[in-house]
Motif scaffolding. Structure first.
Motif, PDB file in Angstrom:
ATOM      1  N   THR A 152       0.847  -1.189   0.000  1.00 48.94           N
ATOM      2  CA  THR A 152       0.000   0.000   0.000  1.00 48.94           C
ATOM      3  C   THR A 152       0.879   1.235   0.000  1.00 48.94           C
ATOM      4  O   THR A 152       1.993   1.241   0.521  1.00 48.94           O
ATOM      5  N   GLY A 153       0.344   2.305  -0.605  1.00 47.83           N
ATOM      6  CA  GLY A 153       0.990   3.607  -0.576  1.00 47.83           C
ATOM      7  C   GLY A 153      -0.024   4.623  -0.101  1.00 47.83           C
ATOM      8  O   GLY A 153      -0.616   4.479   0.964  1.00 47.83           O
ATOM      9  N   MET A 154      -0.268   5.645  -0.902  1.00 47.51           N
ATOM     10  CA  MET A 154      -1.250   6.666  -0.548  1.00 47.51           C
ATOM     11  C   MET A 154      -2.653   6.062  -0.515  1.00 47.51           C
ATOM     12  O   MET A 154      -3.126   5.528  -1.517  1.00 47.51           O
ATOM     13  N   PRO A 171       2.000 -11.768   1.691  1.00 49.24           N
ATOM     14  CA  PRO A 171       2.621 -10.682   2.459  1.00 49.24           C
ATOM     15  C   PRO A 171       2.097  -9.315   2.029  1.00 49.24           C
ATOM     16  O   PRO A 171       1.788  -9.086   0.853  1.00 49.24           O
ATOM     17  N   LEU A 172       2.020  -8.406   2.997  1.00 46.54           N
ATOM     18  CA  LEU A 172       1.561  -7.043   2.741  1.00 46.54           C
ATOM     19  C   LEU A 172       2.590  -6.057   3.284  1.00 46.54           C
ATOM     20  O   LEU A 172       2.887  -6.049   4.479  1.00 46.54           O
ATOM     21  N   VAL A 173       3.133  -5.238   2.392  1.00 49.53           N
ATOM     22  CA  VAL A 173       4.042  -4.159   2.768  1.00 49.53           C
ATOM     23  C   VAL A 173       3.211  -2.884   2.908  1.00 49.53           C
ATOM     24  O   VAL A 173       2.556  -2.470   1.949  1.00 49.53           O
ATOM     25  N   VAL A 174       3.231  -2.281   4.088  1.00 54.20           N
ATOM     26  CA  VAL A 174       2.476  -1.051   4.330  1.00 54.20           C
ATOM     27  C   VAL A 174       3.450   0.119   4.364  1.00 54.20           C
ATOM     28  O   VAL A 174       4.254   0.254   5.286  1.00 54.20           O
ATOM     29  N   ASP A 175       3.392   0.933   3.316  1.00 55.62           N
ATOM     30  CA  ASP A 175       4.136   2.194   3.272  1.00 55.62           C
ATOM     31  C   ASP A 175       3.120   3.274   3.658  1.00 55.62           C
ATOM     32  O   ASP A 175       2.287   3.665   2.830  1.00 55.62           O
ATOM     33  N   ARG A 198      -2.393  -5.288   9.941  1.00 58.03           N
ATOM     34  CA  ARG A 198      -2.368  -6.241   8.829  1.00 58.03           C
ATOM     35  C   ARG A 198      -1.000  -6.317   8.164  1.00 58.03           C
ATOM     36  O   ARG A 198      -0.770  -7.179   7.299  1.00 58.03           O
ATOM     37  N   ALA A 199      -0.089  -5.420   8.549  1.00 56.29           N
ATOM     38  CA  ALA A 199       1.184  -5.296   7.851  1.00 56.29           C
ATOM     39  C   ALA A 199       2.119  -6.465   8.153  1.00 56.29           C
ATOM     40  O   ALA A 199       2.384  -6.767   9.315  1.00 56.29           O
ATOM     41  N   THR A 200       2.615  -7.099   7.094  1.00 60.66           N
ATOM     42  CA  THR A 200       3.746  -7.998   7.256  1.00 60.66           C
ATOM     43  C   THR A 200       4.962  -7.175   7.655  1.00 60.66           C
ATOM     44  O   THR A 200       5.733  -7.558   8.539  1.00 60.66           O
ATOM     45  N   ILE A 201       5.136  -6.026   7.008  1.00 61.18           N
ATOM     46  CA  ILE A 201       6.168  -5.061   7.378  1.00 61.18           C
ATOM     47  C   ILE A 201       5.646  -3.667   7.097  1.00 61.18           C
ATOM     48  O   ILE A 201       4.986  -3.433   6.080  1.00 61.18           O
ATOM     49  N   VAL A 202       5.907  -2.736   8.015  1.00 62.14           N
ATOM     50  CA  VAL A 202       5.506  -1.347   7.841  1.00 62.14           C
ATOM     51  C   VAL A 202       6.775  -0.523   7.678  1.00 62.14           C
ATOM     52  O   VAL A 202       7.776  -0.749   8.369  1.00 62.14           O
ATOM     53  N   THR A 203       6.759   0.452   6.740  1.00 63.10           N
ATOM     54  CA  THR A 203       7.996   1.116   6.310  1.00 63.10           C
ATOM     55  C   THR A 203       7.890   2.644   6.339  1.00 63.10           C
ATOM     56  O   THR A 203       8.109   3.303   5.311  1.00 63.10           O
ATOM     57  N   GLY A 257      10.384   9.686  -4.564  1.00 65.36           N
ATOM     58  CA  GLY A 257       9.975   8.304  -4.785  1.00 65.36           C
ATOM     59  C   GLY A 257      10.869   7.269  -4.134  1.00 65.36           C
ATOM     60  O   GLY A 257      10.680   6.066  -4.357  1.00 65.36           O
ATOM     61  N   ALA A 258      11.821   7.693  -3.291  1.00 61.25           N
ATOM     62  CA  ALA A 258      12.732   6.722  -2.685  1.00 61.25           C
ATOM     63  C   ALA A 258      11.981   5.745  -1.780  1.00 61.25           C
ATOM     64  O   ALA A 258      12.239   4.536  -1.803  1.00 61.25           O
ATOM     65  N   GLY A 259      11.042   6.256  -0.977  1.00 69.39           N
ATOM     66  CA  GLY A 259      10.291   5.378  -0.085  1.00 69.39           C
ATOM     67  C   GLY A 259       9.420   4.400  -0.845  1.00 69.39           C
ATOM     68  O   GLY A 259       9.337   3.213  -0.485  1.00 69.39           O
ATOM     69  N   ASP A 260       8.766   4.870  -1.905  1.00 65.51           N
ATOM     70  CA  ASP A 260       7.946   3.989  -2.739  1.00 65.51           C
ATOM     71  C   ASP A 260       8.811   2.894  -3.373  1.00 65.51           C
ATOM     72  O   ASP A 260       8.416   1.724  -3.443  1.00 65.51           O
ATOM     73  N   THR A 261       9.981   3.296  -3.857  1.00 70.52           N
ATOM     74  CA  THR A 261      10.867   2.353  -4.544  1.00 70.52           C
ATOM     75  C   THR A 261      11.390   1.295  -3.595  1.00 70.52           C
ATOM     76  O   THR A 261      11.452   0.100  -3.942  1.00 70.52           O
ATOM     77  N   LEU A 262      11.758   1.692  -2.370  1.00 68.59           N
ATOM     78  CA  LEU A 262      12.191   0.717  -1.372  1.00 68.59           C
ATOM     79  C   LEU A 262      11.071  -0.267  -1.054  1.00 68.59           C
ATOM     80  O   LEU A 262      11.282  -1.490  -1.019  1.00 68.59           O
ATOM     81  N   ALA A 263       9.855   0.249  -0.832  1.00 66.44           N
ATOM     82  CA  ALA A 263       8.721  -0.620  -0.512  1.00 66.44           C
ATOM     83  C   ALA A 263       8.385  -1.542  -1.676  1.00 66.44           C
ATOM     84  O   ALA A 263       8.021  -2.710  -1.480  1.00 66.44           O
ATOM     85  N   ALA A 264       8.502  -1.043  -2.910  1.00 66.30           N
ATOM     86  CA  ALA A 264       8.249  -1.886  -4.078  1.00 66.30           C
ATOM     87  C   ALA A 264       9.269  -3.016  -4.160  1.00 66.30           C
ATOM     88  O   ALA A 264       8.919  -4.171  -4.460  1.00 66.30           O
ATOM     89  N   ALA A 265      10.535  -2.699  -3.903  1.00 67.87           N
ATOM     90  CA  ALA A 265      11.569  -3.734  -3.944  1.00 67.87           C
ATOM     91  C   ALA A 265      11.344  -4.781  -2.853  1.00 67.87           C
ATOM     92  O   ALA A 265      11.534  -5.985  -3.087  1.00 67.87           O
ATOM     93  N   LEU A 266      10.937  -4.342  -1.681  1.00 71.26           N
ATOM     94  CA  LEU A 266      10.576  -5.289  -0.614  1.00 71.26           C
ATOM     95  C   LEU A 266       9.449  -6.211  -1.076  1.00 71.26           C
ATOM     96  O   LEU A 266       9.499  -7.435  -0.873  1.00 71.26           O
ATOM     97  N   THR A 267       8.432  -5.623  -1.690  1.00 68.90           N
ATOM     98  CA  THR A 267       7.267  -6.393  -2.138  1.00 68.90           C
ATOM     99  C   THR A 267       7.665  -7.438  -3.172  1.00 68.90           C
ATOM    100  O   THR A 267       7.234  -8.599  -3.109  1.00 68.90           O
TER     101      THR A 267
END
Length: 294
Positions: A92-94, A120-124, A151-156, A233-243
């Protein structure tokens, strides 16, 4: 010099690749949001599906407005993708509002995304743009804490988001650890408190804490700080790579190791755009293994 990160496995021609889902807003400037997610997903070799939550009016200087998508439409996008195409992980993002948060949480629970589910769910937890423009209604923070983070597997979160969510101002290693534990107390399985905005350090120290059956697990990843004014977009990119890494079956710590290397490399290749902040750049992936220059 930062090494090029190891790449994820890719499917051979004609074979269906790993699939992921981003549930996020659109950035009309192309630097963050679903545009950043899909650029990285494609260049990591995974197939990206999308549930659009909001359309922003945005360029390199900031966000001047946005229109949230009707919550049932957001939920229907998620359900349509997962029940037909299938996904290995989601992020998730915005999410813009309480109504969208609750629609996403309910649908994810039904489909086994995050929580005790198999996906898995990455919560940004996007609350504001890098320029400080609000991207989440003020009254939605309670639902972010009480419904989405559990619900987050990982929150970032970044450090500004950490302060909004936990009330902790991260200024050093002690407060970074306290913030990670506070996020675990909200129900996340793993909490990542990023050090990219920790300007007191000449490094970029990230702290990952996980609460499992065998007790607390801790991982510190410390990379060089990349001296660039172009980090949109650094935070989005990190979360996308995690996902993407989680969709491949990586453990959370191994997924973070991959993601940190990926976003660091994207920061090295970042470029100017417009009159404001340029984006981090996953396009290094198609330019060959050139030595990074700064």
């Amino acid at each position: 010099m930062t090494e090029t990160p190891a790449l994820l496995p890719t499917a051979p021609d004609g074979a269906t690749p790993v699939r992921v889902l981003t549930i996020a807003g659109s950035d009309s400037g192309g630097g963050a949001g679903i545009q950043a997610d899909m650029r990285s997903f494609a260049l990591m070799g995974v197939h990206a599906c999308v549930a659009v939550t909001a359309v922003t009016v945005q360029n390199s200087t900031g966000v001047s407005g946005y229109q949230a998508i009707d919550p049932p439409i957001v939920a229907d996008q998620i359900r349509a993708v997962v029940t037909d195409i299938g996904i290995g992980a989601a992020k998730t993002g915005m999410l813009a509002s309480s109504a969208i948060i609750n629609a996403v949480v309910s649908t994810c629970a039904d489909l086994g995304i995050g929580g005790d589910g198999d996906i898995p769910l990455v919560v940004d937890p996007v609350c504001a743009s890098m320029h400080g423009d609000p991207l989440l209604a003020a009254d939605a923070l309670d639902d972010l804490r009480a419904a989405l983070i559990p619900r987050a597997t990982i929150v970032t979160p970044n450090l500004d988001e950490v302060r909004l969510i936990t009330g902790i101002d991260v200024v050093d290693e002690k407060t970074q650890r306290a913030a990670a534990r506070a996020l675990l107390d909200l129900g996340a399985r793993w909490a990542l408190v990023k050090g990219g905005h920790l300007r007191s350090s000449d490094r970029s120290p990230d702290l990952l804490l996980g609460a499992g059956g065998s007790g607390e697990t801790e991982l510190e990843i410390d990379h060089e700080r990349i001296d660039t004014g172009h980090d949109h977009g650094a935070g989005d990119t990190l979360a996308a790579a995690l996902t993407a890494a989680l969709a491949h079956g990586y453990s959370v710590p191994d997924a973070l190791r991959f993601a940190k290397g990926w976003v660091t490399r994207c920061l090295i290749a970042a470029y100017p755009l417009g009159a404001g902040h340029g984006p981090v750049n996953p396009l290094w992936r198609v330019a060959g293994d050139f030595p990074p220059t700064r």
